[in-house]
Design a protein around this motif. Structure first.
Motif, PDB file in Angstrom:
ATOM      1  N   ILE A 266     -48.130 -64.405  85.255  1.00 47.86           N
ATOM      2  CA  ILE A 266     -47.233 -65.545  85.452  1.00 47.86           C
ATOM      3  C   ILE A 266     -46.021 -65.190  86.301  1.00 47.86           C
ATOM      4  N   ASP A 267     -45.675 -63.905  86.357  1.00 47.63           N
ATOM      5  CA  ASP A 267     -44.453 -63.506  87.063  1.00 47.63           C
ATOM      6  C   ASP A 267     -44.692 -63.088  88.506  1.00 47.63           C
ATOM      7  N   LYS A 268     -45.920 -63.256  89.020  1.00 45.76           N
ATOM      8  CA  LYS A 268     -46.203 -62.843  90.391  1.00 45.76           C
ATOM      9  C   LYS A 268     -46.743 -63.973  91.274  1.00 45.76           C
ATOM     10  N   VAL A 269     -46.674 -65.196  90.796  1.00 46.36           N
ATOM     11  CA  VAL A 269     -47.129 -66.344  91.584  1.00 46.36           C
ATOM     12  C   VAL A 269     -45.929 -67.233  91.873  1.00 46.36           C
ATOM     13  N   ILE A 270     -45.829 -67.678  93.113  1.00 39.59           N
ATOM     14  CA  ILE A 270     -44.721 -68.539  93.535  1.00 39.59           C
ATOM     15  C   ILE A 270     -45.294 -69.861  94.034  1.00 39.59           C
ATOM     16  N   ALA A 271     -44.865 -70.946  93.426  1.00 42.22           N
ATOM     17  CA  ALA A 271     -45.278 -72.270  93.878  1.00 42.22           C
ATOM     18  C   ALA A 271     -44.452 -72.660  95.101  1.00 42.22           C
ATOM     19  N   VAL A 272     -45.132 -72.989  96.190  1.00 39.93           N
ATOM     20  CA  VAL A 272     -44.464 -73.449  97.406  1.00 39.93           C
ATOM     21  C   VAL A 272     -45.020 -74.818  97.762  1.00 39.93           C
ATOM     22  N   THR A 273     -44.269 -75.559  98.558  1.00 40.63           N
ATOM     23  CA  THR A 273     -44.783 -76.856  99.004  1.00 40.63           C
ATOM     24  C   THR A 273     -45.521 -76.747 100.337  1.00 40.63           C
ATOM     25  N   ASP A 274     -45.045 -75.890 101.245  1.00 39.08           N
ATOM     26  CA  ASP A 274     -45.539 -75.865 102.625  1.00 39.08           C
ATOM     27  C   ASP A 274     -45.512 -77.285 103.190  1.00 39.08           C
ATOM     28  N   SER A 275     -44.503 -78.038 102.780  1.00 39.34           N
ATOM     29  CA  SER A 275     -44.439 -79.458 103.141  1.00 39.34           C
ATOM     30  C   SER A 275     -44.050 -79.640 104.601  1.00 39.34           C
ATOM     31  N   ILE A 276     -44.514 -80.742 105.168  1.00 42.91           N
ATOM     32  CA  ILE A 276     -44.137 -81.135 106.522  1.00 42.91           C
ATOM     33  C   ILE A 276     -43.282 -82.395 106.427  1.00 42.91           C
ATOM     34  N   MET A 277     -42.910 -82.926 107.568  1.00 45.95           N
ATOM     35  CA  MET A 277     -41.990 -84.062 107.603  1.00 45.95           C
ATOM     36  C   MET A 277     -42.542 -85.298 106.896  1.00 45.95           C
ATOM     37  N   ALA A 278     -43.836 -85.326 106.622  1.00 45.68           N
ATOM     38  CA  ALA A 278     -44.462 -86.476 105.966  1.00 45.68           C
ATOM     39  C   ALA A 278     -44.236 -86.506 104.462  1.00 45.68           C
ATOM     40  N   ILE A 303     -54.434 -83.744 114.526  1.00 47.78           N
ATOM     41  CA  ILE A 303     -55.210 -84.758 115.238  1.00 47.78           C
ATOM     42  C   ILE A 303     -56.228 -84.086 116.148  1.00 47.78           C
ATOM     43  N   SER A 304     -55.880 -82.927 116.699  1.00 46.34           N
ATOM     44  CA  SER A 304     -56.728 -82.262 117.689  1.00 46.34           C
ATOM     45  C   SER A 304     -58.073 -81.823 117.138  1.00 46.34           C
ATOM     46  N   ASP A 305     -58.076 -81.215 115.937  1.00 41.25           N
ATOM     47  CA  ASP A 305     -59.355 -80.678 115.442  1.00 41.25           C
ATOM     48  C   ASP A 305     -59.567 -80.837 113.942  1.00 41.25           C
ATOM     49  N   GLY A 306     -58.677 -81.545 113.265  1.00 40.54           N
ATOM     50  CA  GLY A 306     -58.864 -81.806 111.838  1.00 40.54           C
ATOM     51  C   GLY A 306     -58.457 -80.678 110.914  1.00 40.54           C
ATOM     52  N   THR A 307     -57.872 -79.618 111.467  1.00 43.29           N
ATOM     53  CA  THR A 307     -57.394 -78.516 110.623  1.00 43.29           C
ATOM     54  C   THR A 307     -56.257 -78.995 109.725  1.00 43.29           C
ATOM     55  N   ARG A 308     -56.294 -78.590 108.458  1.00 41.70           N
ATOM     56  CA  ARG A 308     -55.213 -78.968 107.548  1.00 41.70           C
ATOM     57  C   ARG A 308     -53.903 -78.378 108.050  1.00 41.70           C
ATOM     58  N   ALA A 309     -52.840 -79.168 107.984  1.00 47.11           N
ATOM     59  CA  ALA A 309     -51.558 -78.790 108.592  1.00 47.11           C
ATOM     60  C   ALA A 309     -50.422 -79.004 107.604  1.00 47.11           C
ATOM     61  N   GLY A 310     -50.211 -78.033 106.743  1.00 47.84           N
ATOM     62  CA  GLY A 310     -49.165 -78.173 105.742  1.00 47.84           C
ATOM     63  C   GLY A 310     -49.539 -79.210 104.698  1.00 47.84           C
ATOM     64  N   SER A 311     -48.527 -79.663 103.952  1.00 49.52           N
ATOM     65  CA  SER A 311     -48.792 -80.594 102.863  1.00 49.52           C
ATOM     66  C   SER A 311     -47.751 -81.693 102.825  1.00 49.52           C
ATOM     67  N   THR A 312     -47.964 -82.636 101.931  1.00 44.92           N
ATOM     68  CA  THR A 312     -46.963 -83.670 101.647  1.00 44.92           C
ATOM     69  C   THR A 312     -46.399 -83.480 100.237  1.00 44.92           C
ATOM     70  N   LEU A 313     -46.561 -82.290  99.715  1.00 48.35           N
ATOM     71  CA  LEU A 313     -46.148 -81.972  98.344  1.00 48.35           C
ATOM     72  C   LEU A 313     -44.628 -81.858  98.232  1.00 48.35           C
ATOM     73  N   THR A 314     -44.094 -82.210  97.072  1.00 46.54           N
ATOM     74  CA  THR A 314     -42.694 -81.952  96.735  1.00 46.54           C
ATOM     75  C   THR A 314     -42.652 -81.046  95.506  1.00 46.54           C
ATOM     76  N   THR A 315     -41.517 -80.406  95.274  1.00 48.95           N
ATOM     77  CA  THR A 315     -41.413 -79.498  94.136  1.00 48.95           C
ATOM     78  C   THR A 315     -41.527 -80.235  92.807  1.00 48.95           C
ATOM     79  N   SER A 316     -41.032 -81.463  92.737  1.00 51.60           N
ATOM     80  CA  SER A 316     -41.129 -82.208  91.480  1.00 51.60           C
ATOM     81  C   SER A 316     -42.580 -82.482  91.110  1.00 51.60           C
ATOM     82  N   VAL A 317     -43.393 -82.832  92.107  1.00 53.62           N
ATOM     83  CA  VAL A 317     -44.816 -83.062  91.866  1.00 53.62           C
ATOM     84  C   VAL A 317     -45.518 -81.739  91.564  1.00 53.62           C
ATOM     85  N   ALA A 318     -45.136 -80.679  92.259  1.00 53.95           N
ATOM     86  CA  ALA A 318     -45.740 -79.368  92.010  1.00 53.95           C
ATOM     87  C   ALA A 318     -45.558 -78.950  90.560  1.00 53.95           C
ATOM     88  N   LEU A 319     -44.379 -79.190  90.005  1.00 48.46           N
ATOM     89  CA  LEU A 319     -44.133 -78.833  88.611  1.00 48.46           C
ATOM     90  C   LEU A 319     -45.072 -79.585  87.685  1.00 48.46           C
TER      91      LEU A 319
END
Length: 389
Positions: A266-278, A303-319
């Motif tokens: 539990i002490d070695k995992v960090i929750a991140v959002t990797d959020s973008i402007m969306a 848009i170019s190739d469908g590769t996932r590009a960050g997230s729309t996650l927020t820290t409140s939702v992550a919790l």
């Protein structure tokens, strides 16, 4: 700065909730006790029926609320800080995706200026460079033409422009010069994370021994574990490094999050959002640095190739996701957003937990773990009157 008294709440202290009051003076916690609530010089915040936890620290975010870090002015960054505060974030690293030299240095200047100005939101703790020393085979949403071999001189130019504010950098172990670069910059106090990588097991381990302390969005944009070829995944799961995890239910299956916690602890995992402007915005067209992104159903892809590009996650939702996905209690999973990132950034002496002498960065949660109030440095920067987040 006026003193603050937070009373009648359940405060997370040393891993358990206690009914104590918090007294704040000059932005620091000075008392955790059943003190007299009649404080003549204090602003009083009634936290009845609320749980009080440390403020969230997001070490990997590219934006939100219509603001893209790579293209954000100082005013935009301060607007973004206010949005993050509404999600329970009290401190964050501004993450710059790989861009041109000119745009990167401009972006660094805007962040530096924002850190120097008065901020009525979450505190900008420094800069995270995601690249440009990354593998073209695992570039994710990065512009391949902008990727480079490890270059200490280029990094020094960026760090000089930042006046030392680059705290965190993502590097691919297999790019030319990476092991030596990692040893050099980590020796100067910059925290190195490995990712965007297809590195073999031995190369990844070598970079960790040279000072790499974390893995960027573990399992995403990296070669996966194989029983004959453990690769970078095997190395970061086995060795004593932190592992970022994007807990949005899109980047990682809930079972993988549970497995990661069981493997790393539990002490070695960090929750991140990797959020973008969306993040915090409706589906539609957005930017991530120099790339165009389309968001559908909350899922961001190039848009170019469908590769996932960050997230729309927020820290409140992550919790809330962490509690839902793992079945663990709040007291445990909160570490992924508080104590663990503070430890990686080496700021745990003054952030990441509720203790006397530490910064007065708090989040008040309601019974559904929604953000009620956010306090940064002893100042109330967000109060949710409608509880819709």
């Amino acid at each position: 700065m006026e003193d603050l008294l937070i009373e009648n709440g359940e405060v997370l202290v040393d891993g358990r909730f206690e009914k104590v009051n918090i007294l704040v003076k000059n932005g620091k916690i000075t008392s955790l006790a059943r003190i007299d609530s009649d404080c003549k010089t204090c602003n009083v915040l009634n936290a009845s029926d609320k749980k009080i936890v440390p403020g969230f620290i997001d070490i990997h975010t590219h934006g939100g609320y219509g603001v893209d870090v790579n293209n954000a002015t100082t005013a935009d960054l301060l607007k973004l800080s206010r949005f993050f505060a509404a999600q329970g974030t009290t401190g964050w690293l501004a993450s710059i995706v790989t861009d041109t030299y000119e745009q990167t240095t401009w972006c660094i200047g805007q962040i530096r200026q924002a850190m120097e100005e008065a901020n009525d939101g979450a505190q900008i703790l420094g800069i995270h460079l995601e690249g440009p020393f990354l593998s073209s085979d695992y570039k994710g949403s990065m512009q391949g033409a902008l990727l480079r071999k490890a270059d200490s001189s280029l990094f020094d130019n960026y760090q000089k422009a930042a006046k030392g504010l680059i705290k965190y950098i993502t590097v691919s172990p297999e790019v030319d010069g990476a092991p030596e670069f990692i040893k050099e910059v980590s020796g100067r106090g910059v925290i190195v994370s490995i990712g965007h990588s297809g590195a073999d097991y031995d190369t990844a381990r070598h970079c960790i021994r040279n000072g790499a302390a974390s893995a960027t969005h573990t399992f995403n944009a990296m070669s996966l574990l194989h029983h004959h070829s453990p690769g970078i995944c095997g190395a970061v799961l086995e060795m004593d490094v932190f592992c970022e995890a994007i807990c949005d239910g899109i980047h990682l299956h809930p079972g993988i999050i549970r497995l990661l916690l069981k493997t790393k602890g539990i002490d070695k995992v960090i929750a991140v959002t990797d959020s973008i402007m969306a993040a915090g915005m409706p589906d539609g067209l957005y930017n991530l640095g120099a790339s165009s992104v389309k968001v559908t159903g909350g899922d961001a892809k190039l848009i170019s190739d469908g590769t996932r590009a960050g997230s729309t996650l927020t820290t409140s939702v992550a919790l809330r996701n962490l509690v839902d996905y793992t079945g663990r209690n709040l007291e445990e999973v909160i570490m992924l957003l508080t104590a663990n990132p503070a430890s990686l950034l080496r700021i745990d002496s003054h952030k990441g937990s509720v203790m006397v002498g530490k910064d007065a960065d708090f989040v008040l949660l309601d019974e559904f773990l929604r953000i009620d109030t956010t306090v940064v440095g002893g100042r109330v920067v967000f109060e949710n009157k409608t509880l819709i987040n």
